[in-house]
Write a protein that holds these residues in place. Structure first.
Motif, PDB file in Angstrom:
ATOM      1  N   ARG A 181      -3.096  15.867  -1.747  1.00  0.00           N
ATOM      2  CA  ARG A 181      -3.247  17.280  -0.858  1.00  0.00           C
ATOM      3  C   ARG A 181      -2.338  18.134  -0.963  1.00  0.00           C
ATOM      4  O   ARG A 181      -2.945  19.671  -1.413  1.00  0.00           O
ATOM      5  N   ASP A 182      -1.470  18.205  -0.471  1.00  0.00           N
ATOM      6  CA  ASP A 182       0.008  19.433  -0.241  1.00  0.00           C
ATOM      7  C   ASP A 182       0.587  19.598  -1.538  1.00  0.00           C
ATOM      8  O   ASP A 182       0.992  20.756  -1.826  1.00  0.00           O
ATOM      9  N   THR A 183       0.319  18.840  -3.043  1.00  0.00           N
ATOM     10  CA  THR A 183       1.071  19.211  -4.143  1.00  0.00           C
ATOM     11  C   THR A 183       0.581  20.026  -4.956  1.00  0.00           C
ATOM     12  O   THR A 183       0.511  20.317  -6.042  1.00  0.00           O
ATOM     13  N   GLY A 184      -1.175  19.744  -4.918  1.00  0.00           N
ATOM     14  CA  GLY A 184      -1.726  20.728  -6.111  1.00  0.00           C
ATOM     15  C   GLY A 184      -1.632  19.751  -7.327  1.00  0.00           C
ATOM     16  O   GLY A 184      -2.724  20.861  -7.658  1.00  0.00           O
ATOM     17  N   LEU A 185      -1.589  18.810  -7.136  1.00  0.00           N
ATOM     18  CA  LEU A 185      -1.467  17.694  -7.888  1.00  0.00           C
ATOM     19  C   LEU A 185      -2.886  16.675  -7.243  1.00  0.00           C
ATOM     20  O   LEU A 185      -3.173  16.748  -6.105  1.00  0.00           O
ATOM     21  N   ASN A 224      -5.493  11.062  -3.829  1.00  0.00           N
ATOM     22  CA  ASN A 224      -5.342  12.247  -3.669  1.00  0.00           C
ATOM     23  C   ASN A 224      -5.418  12.586  -2.647  1.00  0.00           C
ATOM     24  O   ASN A 224      -4.991  13.674  -2.437  1.00  0.00           O
ATOM     25  N   ALA A 225      -6.115  12.134  -1.320  1.00  0.00           N
ATOM     26  CA  ALA A 225      -5.462  12.589  -0.004  1.00  0.00           C
ATOM     27  C   ALA A 225      -3.695  12.617   0.026  1.00  0.00           C
ATOM     28  O   ALA A 225      -3.151  13.899   1.113  1.00  0.00           O
ATOM     29  N   TYR A 226      -3.405  11.945  -0.383  1.00  0.00           N
ATOM     30  CA  TYR A 226      -1.660  12.282  -0.368  1.00  0.00           C
ATOM     31  C   TYR A 226      -0.744  13.015  -0.802  1.00  0.00           C
ATOM     32  O   TYR A 226      -0.397  13.594  -0.455  1.00  0.00           O
ATOM     33  N   GLY A 256      -2.529  19.064 -12.320  1.00  0.00           N
ATOM     34  CA  GLY A 256      -3.439  20.345 -11.251  1.00  0.00           C
ATOM     35  C   GLY A 256      -3.989  20.019 -11.015  1.00  0.00           C
ATOM     36  O   GLY A 256      -6.025  20.185 -11.561  1.00  0.00           O
ATOM     37  N   ILE A 257      -4.691  20.158  -9.736  1.00  0.00           N
ATOM     38  CA  ILE A 257      -6.279  20.702  -9.480  1.00  0.00           C
ATOM     39  C   ILE A 257      -6.452  22.305  -9.472  1.00  0.00           C
ATOM     40  O   ILE A 257      -5.807  23.087  -9.260  1.00  0.00           O
ATOM     41  N   ASP A 275       0.883  -1.164   0.229  1.00  0.00           N
ATOM     42  CA  ASP A 275      -0.116   0.071  -0.047  1.00  0.00           C
ATOM     43  C   ASP A 275       1.098   0.929  -0.507  1.00  0.00           C
ATOM     44  O   ASP A 275       0.651   2.616   0.739  1.00  0.00           O
TER      45      ASP A 275
END
Lengths: 488, 254
Positions: free
Chosen positions: A147-151, A143-145, A240-241, A119
């Motif tokens: 979240r800090d990257t803006g991706l 996506n939670a992992y 990119g988000i 995992d």
């Protein structure tokens, strides 16, 4: 004796006849090999564990494997596969069990490889927009992992599925119209073949955004539903988000008007992120379920991604188009709370459909046709539903020409179940007759093998069979899925 | 009123990571482990940014105390909408001993220096679960506090806070300047978008040391030992009710 009689019988169904004493010795030695590879905790014969690994979220009944192993790394997967290969045990890879076509059922018994302990998110390259993940990583966890990257990884099939499992079924989702499906977003795979060989489909560690190097092995395994190998790593393309999102809904006097609007929005160059269709039966169900008051008529749910300024342009263009097609009640919103309210019907569709007939089960059909054929197939399908007294509200990813009838059926009524089964066959054939496919997103699994033959034709099926024979000559990889058993 | 809000953000081990205790039981393994902003601090930043978007306050300042890597946490806050950051550099043994008492002294000093109208903190950090920094900061400043906030509303020079308490919800009204600590249901923090992360690179982060604020970091606590919770033992299946009763009696539970 460690094993009950049933276990011994199951494990050996696929093998040639041997004497009773040789059988138990062989099976025991296999089990002890599994335990020495995966650890004592890494092998389970418990009925509850096997049942859990014998079914997914489809209507196909549970077909438990004989044993479930929990490998912790690709070396363990390879070593266990070698043992299975030596003893001719079927191999069934298992991610999250969220499939919709019975892909994990151990039809011929065998060994289920439950990959959830692998995992880790490995090798994130932010500037290159790529990341490699193991099979135990689900899309929400990734996506939670990130979240800090803006991706983010935008392929969203609804369920919180394993990303490697999504690669195996070539999953898609509501925003495929803008971001593509798994086929467009998998850059590389690490796969373990039936004999334990470890293959890197695009070369180990490689992640160029495009390549023309050799045969496209990566996309051979994407969508192979565990019949060619066990996917143990997937390298994914990230995005990119978006800076901002706007959601909108619009009602239409007819299916044709809704689809025409969709086609024109796409043609006008609006990079629409989601465009979802709900028919009048579904809207009615949603009104009842969530106490809403949408006009009971075909409705489009739209979502736009982009910068503040581009969103204004996108929404205005879309609104003009819908109006010119007779659309009404166009509403849009930017803030998350109102956006969620607008889309509530779409989000609750599955439950609203089931609530139409409490106590019944829901089953989703899945066909995809060229956009121009969508109005006709939906109209004919609705007529079929009414004629055969079936409950099947429709929700569709109309930007892709893909739609689902959420069939609500009484599981204890064999006559109704039979009518639903015949209906889904007619639906699939209707789609095939319109240059479409019998499965847009969910895969072939157990139930659509015959339809796949009709769809592809004899020659293409023969080519697929040839590839299967080359990679898995003993037919150990997830038997009885995708391709039908060849009659010798 | 200055219209300035200070928000404390703490860099902690990411909530999704499996925590491992060091073999010598002196602490937990942090090297090479994914870190991110404490989830309650994310909620605090989100609330401050929302207040600014509603034009109820003018400036959001994100503060973090720690080593160089704390700047990443401040950058995330800036990407979420904070205007500027303050990094109070604390390293080595001082950082290992850094706890609510020291951080609250730093926050109190900064609040005075920056003329803050409001301090919003997460209710607790997910690594130490102390739930003390907000309360201590308020005490040091002699400011009112609204802790475990699930709703915050600015009303003139007062703040209405709905607090989550054991019995349900309690609504209080406190004067500003005040300290508020964010609970889980206060809001859903936004994800930092890529364009906003790029824009945040241009926002300023001021560097300072605790000594610059006249803060003494001496700790009154000493961590003796860290242990994992005991491993869960396998259950035992029994055949009959008599067996069950017998086992329960053996275990002394009945």
């Amino acid at each position: 004796m460690l094993l009950g009689l049933t276990h011994r019988r199951c494990l050996l169904k696929c093998r040639s006849v041997k004497s009773q004493t040789t059988r138990s010795a062989v099976v025991d030695s296999a089990l002890s090999a599994f335990r020495s590879i995966c650890g004592e905790d890494g092998v389970s014969l418990a009925a509850a564990v096997r049942e859990q690994h014998g079914k997914d979220e489809s209507v196909h009944r549970c077909r438990p494997p004989d044993v479930v192993v929990f490998p912790r790394c690709v070396e363990e997967v390879s070593a266990v596969a070698k043992v299975c290969h030596k003893h001719d045990f079927p191999i069934i890879p298992f991610g999250t069990g969220t499939g919709l076509e019975g892909g994990v059922g151990a039809v011929k018994g065998g060994v289920c490889f439950s990959l959830r302990n692998m995992d880790q998110v490995l090798d994130l390259h932010q500037e290159d927009f790529d990341v490699t993940v193991e099979p135990g990583v689900t899309r929400k966890a990734l996506n939670a992992y990130l979240r800090d990257t803006g991706l983010w990884f935008p392929v969203d099939p609804g369920a919180d599925a394993s990303l490697c499992g999504m690669a195996a079924t070539s999953a898609s989702g509501t925003n495929a119209v803008r971001y593509g499906t798994m086929r467009e977003n998998v850059l590389n795979l690490e796969v373990v073949l039936a004999d334990g060989t470890i293959v890197h489909t695009a070369g180990k560690g490689r992640r160029p955004r495009k390549t023309s190097a050799g045969y496209n092995l990566t996309n051979l395994f994407v969508g192979s539903e565990g019949t060619l190998g066990i996917i143990t790593k997937t390298t994914l393309r990230l995005y990119g988000i978006p800076e901002s999102m706007v959601s909108a809904i619009c009602s239409f006097p007819s299916v044709q008007a809704a689809v025409d609007s969709t086609v024109q929005i796409l043609q006008s160059g609006v990079p629409i992120a989601r465009i979802e269709f709900l028919d009048d039966v579904m809207i009615d169900a949603c009104n009842r379920f969530s106490s809403l008051s949408y006009p009971v008529t075909p409705t489009l749910f739209l979502e736009f991604h982009g910068s503040e300024r581009s969103l204004e342009e996108q929404v205005n263009t879309a609104e003009d188009i819908t109006q010119s097609n007779g659309g009404s009640d166009f509403q849009w919103a930017r803030d998350p709370e109102t956006r969620n309210k607008l889309w509530k019907a779409r989000h609750d569709a599955w439950y609203a459909a089931q609530a139409l007939r409490p106590g019944c089960k829901a089953y989703s059909t899945d066909v995809c046709v060229p956009l121009s054929q969508l109005p006709q197939i939906i109209v004919e399908t609705k007529e079929d539903l009414i004629e055969n007294r079936l409950t099947g509200p429709i929700a569709g990813h109309v930007g892709d020409g893909n739609f689902h009838c959420l069939m609500v059926v009484d599981p204890d009524d064999p006559e109704e179940l039979h009518r639903v089964h015949l209906f889904t066959e007619r639906l699939a054939r209707r789609a095939l007759a319109m240059d479409g496919t019998c499965t847009g997103e969910h895969g072939v699994g157990l139930g659509k093998r015959a339809l796949l033959c009709e769809e592809l034709g004899h020659t293409s099926i023969q080519v697929m069979q040839g590839l299967k024979d080359a990679l898995d000559p003993k037919n150990l990889m997830n038997p009885e899925k995708v391709l039908q058993l060849r009659r010798v | 009123m200055s219209g300035r809000v200070l928000v404390g953000v703490k860099r902690v081990i990411d909530y999704a990571v499996k925590i491992r205790v060091k073999p010598d039981n002196s602490g937990i393994v942090t090297d090479g482990v994914k870190h991110s902003m404490n989830p309650f601090c994310e909620i605090a930043i989100e609330e401050a940014v929302k207040l600014k978007e509603k034009k109820l306050i003018k400036e959001v300042v994100a503060v973090s105390c720690g080593p160089q890597q704390s700047q990443e946490t401040i950058r995330t806050a800036l990407a979420m909408g904070a205007d500027r950051g303050i990094h109070v550099e604390v390293t080595g043994k001082d950082y290992e001993a850094l706890g609510p008492l020291q951080v609250s002294k730093i926050m109190a000093a900064l609040a005075k220096k920056e003329d803050a109208q409001l301090i919003i903190l997460g209710k607790q950090a997910i690594d130490d679960d102390c739930n003390q920094t907000g309360q201590m900061t308020a005490a040091l400043l002699d400011w009112p506090q609204g802790t475990f906030a699930s709703e915050v509303a600015l009303e003139g020079d007062k703040v209405k806070v709905v607090r989550e308490i054991d019995g349900g919800l309690e609504t209080i009204k406190i004067n500003t300047p005040a300290v508020v600590t964010a609970d889980l249901r206060l809001n859903t923090p936004r994800y930092a978008t890529l364009p906003n992360i790029m824009k945040a690179k241009k926002k300023k982060i001021a560097n300072m040391k605790p000594a610059d604020l006249g803060v003494d970091l001496t700790s009154r606590l000493e961590v003796l030992r860290v242990d994992e919770p005991p491993q869960r033992q396998a259950g035992v299946k029994v055949e009959t009710v008599e067996d069950l009763v017998g086992k329960l009696k053996e275990a002394g539970t009945i």
